[in-house]
Design a protein around this motif. Structure first.
Motif, PDB file in Angstrom:
ATOM      1  N   ASP A 770      55.453  43.685  47.550  1.00  0.00           N
ATOM      2  CA  ASP A 770      56.361  44.423  46.675  1.00  0.00           C
ATOM      3  C   ASP A 770      57.240  43.396  45.979  1.00  0.00           C
ATOM      4  O   ASP A 770      58.279  42.989  46.501  1.00  0.00           O
ATOM      5  N   GLY A 771      56.786  42.979  44.805  1.00  0.00           N
ATOM      6  CA  GLY A 771      57.517  41.942  44.103  1.00  0.00           C
ATOM      7  C   GLY A 771      57.449  40.622  44.865  1.00  0.00           C
ATOM      8  O   GLY A 771      56.376  40.157  45.251  1.00  0.00           O
ATOM      9  N   ALA A 772      58.615  40.027  45.106  1.00  0.00           N
ATOM     10  CA  ALA A 772      58.656  38.751  45.809  1.00  0.00           C
ATOM     11  C   ALA A 772      58.394  38.896  47.302  1.00  0.00           C
ATOM     12  O   ALA A 772      58.048  37.934  47.981  1.00  0.00           O
ATOM     13  N   ARG A 773      58.545  40.098  47.809  1.00  0.00           N
ATOM     14  CA  ARG A 773      58.381  40.304  49.251  1.00  0.00           C
ATOM     15  C   ARG A 773      56.921  40.524  49.603  1.00  0.00           C
ATOM     16  O   ARG A 773      56.189  41.200  48.875  1.00  0.00           O
ATOM     17  N   ALA A 774      56.523  39.965  50.734  1.00  0.00           N
ATOM     18  CA  ALA A 774      55.127  40.106  51.162  1.00  0.00           C
ATOM     19  C   ALA A 774      55.036  39.936  52.673  1.00  0.00           C
ATOM     20  O   ALA A 774      55.861  39.262  53.299  1.00  0.00           O
ATOM     21  N   VAL A 775      54.041  40.585  53.246  1.00  0.00           N
ATOM     22  CA  VAL A 775      53.728  40.379  54.646  1.00  0.00           C
ATOM     23  C   VAL A 775      52.217  40.313  54.773  1.00  0.00           C
ATOM     24  O   VAL A 775      51.492  41.117  54.161  1.00  0.00           O
ATOM     25  N   ILE A 776      51.736  39.346  55.515  1.00  0.00           N
ATOM     26  CA  ILE A 776      50.303  39.158  55.759  1.00  0.00           C
ATOM     27  C   ILE A 776      50.014  39.526  57.197  1.00  0.00           C
ATOM     28  O   ILE A 776      50.717  39.086  58.124  1.00  0.00           O
ATOM     29  N   ILE A 777      48.986  40.342  57.393  1.00  0.00           N
ATOM     30  CA  ILE A 777      48.624  40.812  58.728  1.00  0.00           C
ATOM     31  C   ILE A 777      47.159  40.482  58.973  1.00  0.00           C
ATOM     32  O   ILE A 777      46.299  40.727  58.111  1.00  0.00           O
ATOM     33  N   ALA A 778      46.851  39.929  60.128  1.00  0.00           N
ATOM     34  CA  ALA A 778      45.463  39.666  60.510  1.00  0.00           C
ATOM     35  C   ALA A 778      45.332  39.817  62.011  1.00  0.00           C
ATOM     36  O   ALA A 778      46.257  39.498  62.766  1.00  0.00           O
TER      37      ALA A 778
END
Length: 851
Positions: A770-778
């Motif tokens: 969401d815009g500059a915010r991010a989360v990566i999940i694996a």
């Protein structure tokens, strides 16, 4: 609108009251939820275990604390900054004399002020299905009499301690005379004067005079489409929303309503734009919620189905079904099985509803000047075939007819029915379709409206009872797939299907609830996750079942010259038992075996009766049931040592793989699009069976105590005793992340991430941005074979060479590792996702733009 970051479903009753819940609100806050999600709280029948049998929609049930207790709970929730979502039941109420509206209808018939509140066919007497035999036989046996109702003092017909009010005109001026000398002739005459008639409960499928909820005669349909009825049944609900006590509503069985959209529009107008609304609605695999419904989405059954795409071995599920068929002789054909179940239910359980639809076809045909001599023999058969062929829960036609999509759906269903063109049944089908579409003459429009409404209110219950409560207890190949919201004998499973479903969810219904356990699921989320792993080891499982059948062959019985249990049921028993097996205690603990038996036997009885093969709720075969239950008890006997040891040895690797699945399922639910719902107690391990087992009161004291010291510690698959705490800690950490950044998860995009390397198929990876915010999940998937073959207790070895590619918006930026808190710069890929992490799940958080 107030969008929850996460909900926590609590089942009131069965020991849970408002005051008791209030003592655990600080725990819910610490866990990370934003809203308590309450089961129905309005006054229900005495002793109700669920609250869906409402007797007074405008009173909060004194049995769970009444209005005073409710207000104390709301104040406590507000003090912790938590909101409240209520489960409401607009479709039905209890057909019980405890319900004063129903009592008034029974007493006064069509003259009652509430006669129009309930969906009753007043062209005949109201049927009360309370007798064990015919009225005449009960009267002859002196079981029916006349007496004064001790709660009202009014003259009543009596039957086995129950009092049925007499219409005042039927005893006016002679009540004392009736009380003193009520012989059988007088009683029969009084009964004939009432607007109701007492009938045997076995006659319900064909003789009931009111719309019921599914097959339950104790729940009567409410005509909430009428404005006055809406106002009368929603007075307290609206007060609670407008006062700020309640921030959201869950609408039970929305498909049962005459016009779901009209109801939802009226409700939305009444509660305002800020109230969070979800609907209990089963979606087919190719179906979406109508876009014009003013709600945030469904209660999440389709999410459970989506999870199976991520965690089921699509390459091997067919092999497991083949081994099942070879061992049991029970073939799997989802479409044929559903059609057969529908036909059975229409012939036995819904014959009254079917007859009414057939009569409406004939009524319309006569108005439209069809050849009635031909159609009279075909109308019911035609409706039967159309109902069987219809592939979804319902269409959403109104007085003006059907949408083009619904019309096309019905035409497609019609095209699958093999009938000769121009034959009587073909003509009757044409009449039925014209009624549904509204393409009839002016004179036939009232009939069309009635037919359309009744057809649409039957297709949902018919589908639910055929699939969820028949086929899912017949086809036992993979019990984990027999879940509410799933397709019968689904053949295709893939991670690509999962990602596509999540993309669509993020785009269209990002605020729908995401469920993994509910009060209606067939088994708890961790039991289901464990059984997913069977799809990775079909031959191992089939060989084990073959051994166990041999070991326990001495416990088989002959029920009327037929083997009991039959191989199909044996396969079911072993698989259901595997899902809930207490691997932390195994066979050494006789007390655990006994406790499991007390939960398992009611499940066995329910599974046998729902299958409707050799026994059923309507026609129970007690000898057969006793034989199967004796076999099940034998399986759990401490003396059955050889089997118990073999079973435990086989289940331990399955349980390990299942727990990895469980953690993956949890991480996916909490990070994927949608509002995650935590069903009471499932933040720890939920190895429950079907209701009532899944509605047991959780041990909140232990949950609270464990969370106080919970940490996301190293995953040790060799120590099942640590699993519940680890899952709970994982839930708390991820829910806190959601709560701290609600916008990212409420509106963030969903991006699948590609993995490469030898174990690429064993990884699921995605990002939320969401815009500059991010989360990566694996995290891991399909690790069952590896865990069994290598006998490892951790997963770093499996995932060490997996590489995850990052697209441009995610690459070349700094991320914070959720578990360690350390910051690191990430380029265009991520490697070794399980290294230096307590759990094999990568969760990287960034709130700065890419370089």
């Amino acid at each position: 609108m107030c969008i929850p970051t996460a909900t926590y479903r609590v089942q009131f009753r069965n020991g849970m009251t408002f005051d008791r819940l209030t003592t655990h609100i600080s725990y819910l806050k610490q866990l990370g939820i934003s809203h308590l999600y309450a089961s129905p709280i309005f006054t229900a029948t005495d002793g109700s275990s669920h609250g869906y049998d409402v007797t007074d929609a405008n009173e909060i049930d004194p049995a769970i604390g009444g209005r005073a207790g409710f207000d104390r709970m709301v104040d406590a929730l507000k003090a912790e900054g938590l909101g409240l979502i209520l489960d409401i039941v607009p479709n039905h109420m209890a057909a019980s004399l405890e319900n004063r509206w129903w009592y008034d209808v029974v007493e006064n018939g069509p003259a009652s002020a509430y006669s129009g509140h309930f969906d009753i066919d007043w062209s005949r007497r109201l049927t009360l299905p309370v007798l064990d035999t015919s009225f005449e036989a009960a009267l002859e046996g002196n079981e029916i009499g006349v007496g004064r109702d001790p709660s009202t003092g009014k003259p009543s017909l009596t039957y086995r301690g129950s009092f049925f009010p007499l219409a005042p005109y039927s005893y006016a001026g002679r009540s004392e005379e009736i009380m003193k000398a009520a012989d059988r002739e007088t009683i029969a005459a009084l009964h004939d004067e009432q607007a109701y008639q007492l009938i045997p409960w076995r006659d319900v499928p064909r003789a009931l005079s009111y719309r019921r909820f599914f097959e339950i005669a104790g729940l009567v349909g409410v005509r909430v489409e009428d404005r006055q009825v809406f106002d009368d049944t929603h007075r307290l609900i609206l007060e609670l929303v407008r006062s700020g006590a309640v921030q959201g509503l869950r609408i039970d069985h929305v498909d049962g309503l005459t016009d779901p959209k009209a109801y939802l529009d009226r409700l939305r107008a009444a509660v305002g734009p800020d109230c969070y609304l979800t609907v209990e609605k089963i979606l087919g695999d190719d179906e979406t919620l109508p876009a014009d419904w003013p709600v945030s989405g469904t209660t999440g059954y389709e999410f459970i189905s989506a999870i199976s795409d991520a965690l089921v071995d699509g390459d091997n599920v067919g092999r497991l079904r083949q081994r099942y068929e070879a061992l049991t002789g029970h073939s799997v054909d989802g479409s044929a099985d559903v059609h057969a179940a529908k036909r059975l239910l229409l012939e036995k359980n819904f014959v009254g509803e079917l007859t009414r639809l057939g009569d409406l076809v004939l009524e319309a045909a006569e108005i439209e000047r069809y050849d009635m001599a031909e159609l009279e023999r075909s109308a019911r058969a035609a409706v039967t075939e159309l109902l069987i062929a219809f592939p979804r829960y319902r269409t959403y036609g109104t007085e003006t007819g059907l949408t083009s999509e619904d019309a096309d759906l019905l035409e497609t269903a019609r095209s699958t029915i093999q009938v000769e063109d121009g034959s009587p049944i073909s003509q009757a089908l044409d009449v039925g379709l014209r009624l549904l579409k509204g393409s009839v003459s002016v004179d036939a429009r009232p009939v069309a409206a009635s037919f359309r409404t009744r057809f649409q209110q039957l297709t949902g219950p018919l589908m639910a009872k055929s699939v969820e409560d028949t086929v899912f207890f017949r086809d036992n190949a993979v019990l984990a797939l027999n879940e509410v919201g799933s397709e019968a004998a689904q053949a295709q499973f893939s991670i690509e299907r999962f990602h596509e479903k999540m993309r669509m969810r993020a785009r269209h219904w990002p605020h729908a609830l995401s469920a993994t356990s509910t009060h209606d699921t067939k088994r708890g989320e961790d039991a289901r996750a464990r059984l997913y792993a069977l799809t990775e080891m079909p031959d191992v499982w089939a060989q084990a079942v073959d051994r166990w059948q041999s070991m326990n062959s001495g416990a088989l019985a002959n029920a009327e010259k037929s083997r009991a249990p039959e191989p199909n049921v044996e396969w079911m028993l072993y698989q259901a038992l595997a899902g809930v097996w207490p691997v932390e205690t195994g066979v050494a603990d006789a007390a655990s075996l006994k406790a499991l038996e007390e939960r398992f036997i009611p499940y066995v009885e329910k599974a046998l009766r729902e299958a409707k093969l050799r026994t059923s709720w309507l026609e129970p075969d007690e000898d057969y049931e006793a034989s199967v239950i004796a076999y099940a008890r034998h399986l759990l006997s401490p003396d059955n040592r050889r089997f118990l040891e073999d079973f435990t040895e086989t289940i331990v690797p399955l349980a390990r793989a299942g727990f990895v699945n469980s953690l993956s399922q949890t991480v996916i639910k909490l990070m994927a699009p949608g509002v995650p719902d935590v069903y009471q107690g499932s933040e720890a391990l939920d190895l429950s069976l079907v209701d009532p087992d899944n509605r047991r009161l959780p041990d909140f004291a232990s949950l609270d105590s464990n969370l106080a010291t919970a940490e996301v510690t190293n995953l040790d698959l060799s120590d099942p005793g640590s699993w519940a705490r680890l899952k709970q800690a994982l839930v708390a950490r991820l829910l806190t992340l959601r709560r701290d950044d609600p916008g990212l998860f409420a509106t963030g995009a969903y991006t699948p991430l590609a993995a490469s390397g030898a174990a690429a198929d064993a990884v699921i990876a995605f990002a939320r941005t969401d815009g500059a915010r991010a989360v990566i999940i694996a995290g891991p998937r399909l690790v069952g074979r590896t865990l069994r073959q290598q006998s490892i207790v951790g997963l770093p070895e499996l995932l060490s060479d997996v590489e995850i590619s990052l697209p441009t918006p995610l690459a070349d930026r700094r991320y914070r590792d959720l578990w360690s808190g350390r910051s690191r710069f990430v380029g265009n890929s991520i490697q070794a996702i399980a290294e230096a992490s307590p759990v094999p799940f990568l969760v990287l958080v960034s709130d700065e733009p890419a370089a």
